[in-house]
Design a protein around this motif. Structure first.
Motif, PDB file in Angstrom:
ATOM      1  N   ILE A 116       1.117  -1.363   0.076  1.00  0.00           N
ATOM      2  CA  ILE A 116       0.243   0.007   0.491  1.00  0.00           C
ATOM      3  C   ILE A 116       0.725   1.090   0.225  1.00  0.00           C
ATOM      4  CG2 ILE A 116      -1.355   1.459   1.899  1.00  0.00           C
ATOM      5  CD1 ILE A 116      -3.042  -1.203   2.570  1.00  0.00           C
ATOM      6  N   VAL A 117       2.191   1.032   0.918  1.00  0.00           N
ATOM      7  CA  VAL A 117       2.979   2.549   1.438  1.00  0.00           C
ATOM      8  C   VAL A 117       3.435   2.361  -0.145  1.00  0.00           C
ATOM      9  CG1 VAL A 117       4.541   3.574   2.086  1.00  0.00           C
ATOM     10  CG2 VAL A 117       2.661   2.718   3.616  1.00  0.00           C
ATOM     11  N   ALA A 118       4.119   1.336  -0.710  1.00  0.00           N
ATOM     12  CA  ALA A 118       4.925   1.184  -1.955  1.00  0.00           C
ATOM     13  C   ALA A 118       3.734   1.995  -3.495  1.00  0.00           C
ATOM     14  CB  ALA A 118       5.139   0.090  -2.900  1.00  0.00           C
ATOM     15  N   TRP A 119       2.526   1.769  -3.190  1.00  0.00           N
ATOM     16  CA  TRP A 119       1.526   2.276  -4.083  1.00  0.00           C
ATOM     17  C   TRP A 119       1.573   4.143  -3.997  1.00  0.00           C
ATOM     18  CZ3 TRP A 119      -3.210   4.838  -3.399  1.00  0.00           C
ATOM     19  CH2 TRP A 119      -3.706   5.331  -4.505  1.00  0.00           C
ATOM     20  N   LEU A 120       1.532   4.493  -3.018  1.00  0.00           N
ATOM     21  CA  LEU A 120       1.083   5.508  -2.595  1.00  0.00           C
ATOM     22  C   LEU A 120       2.582   6.558  -2.998  1.00  0.00           C
ATOM     23  CD1 LEU A 120      -0.076   6.028   1.067  1.00  0.00           C
ATOM     24  CD2 LEU A 120      -1.579   6.135  -1.105  1.00  0.00           C
ATOM     25  N   PHE A 161      -3.485  -3.630  -7.904  1.00  0.00           N
ATOM     26  CA  PHE A 161      -3.875  -1.943  -6.360  1.00  0.00           C
ATOM     27  C   PHE A 161      -5.604  -2.556  -7.094  1.00  0.00           C
ATOM     28  CE2 PHE A 161       0.375  -0.535  -8.888  1.00  0.00           C
ATOM     29  CZ  PHE A 161       1.015  -0.746  -7.242  1.00  0.00           C
ATOM     30  N   SER A 162      -6.555  -3.036  -7.548  1.00  0.00           N
ATOM     31  CA  SER A 162      -7.941  -2.794  -6.582  1.00  0.00           C
ATOM     32  C   SER A 162      -8.271  -4.160  -6.065  1.00  0.00           C
ATOM     33  CB  SER A 162      -8.487  -3.009  -8.038  1.00  0.00           C
ATOM     34  OG  SER A 162      -8.930  -1.787  -9.068  1.00  0.00           O
ATOM     35  N   LEU A 211      -8.017  13.392   1.789  1.00  0.00           N
ATOM     36  CA  LEU A 211      -6.503  13.384   0.340  1.00  0.00           C
ATOM     37  C   LEU A 211      -6.784  14.580  -0.466  1.00  0.00           C
ATOM     38  CD1 LEU A 211      -6.574   9.339  -0.257  1.00  0.00           C
ATOM     39  CD2 LEU A 211      -4.379  10.519   0.711  1.00  0.00           C
ATOM     40  N   ARG A 212      -7.855  15.261  -0.752  1.00  0.00           N
ATOM     41  CA  ARG A 212      -8.230  16.028  -1.854  1.00  0.00           C
ATOM     42  C   ARG A 212      -7.611  17.039  -1.302  1.00  0.00           C
ATOM     43  NH1 ARG A 212     -12.687  12.782  -3.532  1.00  0.00           N
ATOM     44  NH2 ARG A 212     -11.964  11.478  -5.787  1.00  0.00           N
ATOM     45  N   ASP A 213      -8.520  17.290  -0.755  1.00  0.00           N
ATOM     46  CA  ASP A 213      -7.805  18.960   0.933  1.00  0.00           C
ATOM     47  C   ASP A 213      -6.351  19.051   0.594  1.00  0.00           C
ATOM     48  OD1 ASP A 213     -11.102  19.120   0.341  1.00  0.00           O
ATOM     49  OD2 ASP A 213     -11.439  18.815   2.559  1.00  0.00           O
ATOM     50  N   ALA A 232      -6.469  10.281  -4.597  1.00  0.00           N
ATOM     51  CA  ALA A 232      -7.824  10.085  -3.975  1.00  0.00           C
ATOM     52  C   ALA A 232      -8.441   9.521  -5.209  1.00  0.00           C
ATOM     53  CB  ALA A 232      -8.704  11.702  -3.602  1.00  0.00           C
ATOM     54  N   ASP A 233      -8.187   9.930  -6.455  1.00  0.00           N
ATOM     55  CA  ASP A 233      -9.546   9.394  -8.200  1.00  0.00           C
ATOM     56  C   ASP A 233      -8.927   7.947  -7.730  1.00  0.00           C
ATOM     57  OD1 ASP A 233     -10.455  11.568  -8.171  1.00  0.00           O
ATOM     58  OD2 ASP A 233      -8.975  13.021  -9.344  1.00  0.00           O
ATOM     59  N   ARG A 234      -7.564   7.254  -7.879  1.00  0.00           N
ATOM     60  CA  ARG A 234      -7.338   6.443  -8.009  1.00  0.00           C
ATOM     61  C   ARG A 234      -7.978   5.279  -7.816  1.00  0.00           C
ATOM     62  NH1 ARG A 234      -6.605   5.108 -13.592  1.00  0.00           N
ATOM     63  NH2 ARG A 234      -5.312   3.423 -12.459  1.00  0.00           N
ATOM     64  N   LEU A 235      -7.816   5.485  -6.174  1.00  0.00           N
ATOM     65  CA  LEU A 235      -8.925   4.924  -4.551  1.00  0.00           C
ATOM     66  C   LEU A 235     -10.501   4.907  -5.658  1.00  0.00           C
ATOM     67  CD1 LEU A 235      -7.239   6.082  -1.620  1.00  0.00           C
ATOM     68  CD2 LEU A 235      -7.066   3.847  -2.637  1.00  0.00           C
ATOM     69  N   GLU A 236     -10.591   5.544  -6.059  1.00  0.00           N
ATOM     70  CA  GLU A 236     -11.966   6.012  -6.592  1.00  0.00           C
ATOM     71  C   GLU A 236     -12.096   4.990  -7.749  1.00  0.00           C
ATOM     72  OE1 GLU A 236     -15.080   8.978  -6.608  1.00  0.00           O
ATOM     73  OE2 GLU A 236     -13.794   9.785  -7.448  1.00  0.00           O
ATOM     74  N   TYR A 237     -11.254   4.940  -8.410  1.00  0.00           N
ATOM     75  CA  TYR A 237     -11.510   4.102  -8.988  1.00  0.00           C
ATOM     76  C   TYR A 237     -11.069   2.721  -9.255  1.00  0.00           C
ATOM     77  CZ  TYR A 237     -10.381   2.581 -14.726  1.00  0.00           C
ATOM     78  OH  TYR A 237     -10.630   1.837 -15.429  1.00  0.00           O
TER      79      TYR A 237
END
Length: 415
Positions: free
Chosen positions: A42-46, A255-256, A301-303, A310-315
């Motif tokens: 998860i951290v590697a993805w960030l 990642f999903s 995250l967005r703020d 945030a957008d990728r998590l949403e996807y």
């Protein structure tokens, strides 16, 4: 050579749920390898998203692939060397001949189980292991993620091991090695995790190790939501290889899987019979998950300046189409639901950013099946476990092939 996923590989990936960490320290709870790997990836993805800004699409996809493959190689390696203490392992690593001898032995042990993945996977893992001095971006991201995830575990047990003579040395080692990676975007935020939204999100994800799956059912081993997410991500990656998914699709599927149960930070692990008791209950739970996910995760995250995360998590979570288990593509900024047939054919293109929801569901179901099957094999007799096996078997008896994966045949290997 085509890729064929077999029972032995799936069980090998799951075996990290047995592998204890910090086994020479007093622990407030059992810490196991598969949980650490989930937090690490998860951290590697960030860090991947933050450090690939400005890259062209081809370089970014190559970097993502290297990070996932490197993470899986590291995990498989750890499963074999098991309980070698880090100081001893680092001493071995300092001697090229000793490290090469150990790595060749590890590859020999793994070979029967990973050969069905093809010569390319074997060759890639061998090259990765034989180049420990590699300082490329993918390796540095994985190293930073590994250190952060391990340091997070250390902080859990620090307060109850105050008399341990190794504690100060261990903590100094974590901090100094993370400090040496501060040039990577995001590492400073992870080191000061209480003071920024990125660090708080990374720490929040680590809390998923506290949440045990099947919480009302005794099992050996117990598995956490965090470990389960890593197992599902790995299965999704391997099945993507098997069905010939394009590079973007493979990465999106991994990642999903890694984030598919993220809403359980907010709702806990609600068992399937409760979710499926009625359409109204299922819809209510889903609506609550989305509201809380937006409030606690996505909006902060967005703020905080991390809109891309945030957008990728949403996807990955399928929020635009109503479920993470629906196949989707992204065409000109619009997320569109797709059929399995099109995803395997004309939509199997990097440019369409495809994601296999049904394949993710297969991976999730097989992970649950192996959890139940392993507990029964280890002598835990439970109606819930037997019912779970039966329910999953019946589901795929009616639909034996999903998203190109021969699910029913694979489950038959466990009988």
């Amino acid at each position: 050579m085509s890729v064929i996923i077999r029972k032995s590989l799936l069980e090998l990936i799951f075996s990290g749920a047995f592998m204890k960490r910090w086994n020479d320290k007093l622990r407030p709870m059992e810490l196991v390898e598969v949980d650490k790997q989930g937090h690490k990836m998860i951290v590697a993805w960030l860090l991947f998203l933050l450090n690939s800004k400005g890259m062209d699409v081809a370089r970014k996809r190559a970097l993502g692939e290297s990070i996932i493959e490197g993470g899986i190689y590291d995990y498989l390696y750890r499963l074999i060397i098991t309980d070698i203490k880090p100081p001893v392992f680092y001493r071995i690593k300092e001697n090229p001949d000793d490290y090469r001898t150990l790595s060749n032995w590890v590859l020999d042990q793994l070979k029967p189980r990973i050969m069905p993945l093809g010569e390319g996977f074997m060759r890639g893992m061998s090259e990765y292991l034989m180049q420990p001095e590699d300082k490329g971006l993918a390796r540095r991201i994985l190293n930073a993620a590994h250190l952060y995830a391990s340091y997070s575990e250390f902080k859990l047990l620090k307060s109850i091991n105050t008399m341990d003579h190794e504690l100060t040395e261990i903590e100094d080692s974590f901090v100094s090695r993370l400090e040496a990676l501060r040039d990577l975007k995001g590492v400073s935020e992870l080191l000061n995790e209480n003071d920024n939204v990125l660090g708080r999100f990374a720490r929040m994800c680590g809390r998923l190790r506290y949440q045990k799956r099947w919480s009302q059912t005794p099992r050996v081993p117990e598995t956490s939501v965090l470990g389960h997410m890593f197992i599902v991500a790995s299965y999704s990656w391997f099945f993507s290889m098997e069905v010939g998914a394009c590079r973007a699709r493979c990465q999106n599927n991994f990642f999903s899987g890694l984030f598919h149960d993220l809403p359980e930070l907010l709702t806990r692990d609600i068992i399937s019979p409760v979710k499926g008791a009625s359409q109204e209950i299922g819809d209510l739970i889903h609506e609550y998950e989305n509201i809380e996910l937006e409030r606690v995760v996505l909006t902060p995250l967005r703020d905080g300046g991390y809109a891309e995360i945030a957008d990728r998590l949403e996807y990955f979570l399928g929020l635009e189409v109503g479920s993470e288990f629906k196949a989707t593509i992204n065409r000109d900024g619009e997320v569109i639901e797709a059929s399995d047939a099109k995803l395997a054919g004309e939509y199997n293109l990097d440019t369409l950013d495809p994601k296999d929801g049904p394949l993710l569901k297969v991976s999730d179901s097989i992970a649950a099946y192996i959890e139940a099957h392993t507990a029964l094999k280890n002598g835990i007799s439970s109606d819930q476990l037997h019912q779970a096996l039966y329910r999953i078997q019946q589901t795929y008896k009616e639909k034996p092939v999903i998203a190109g994966v021969q699910v029913s045949a694979l489950l038959a290997d466990f009988d």
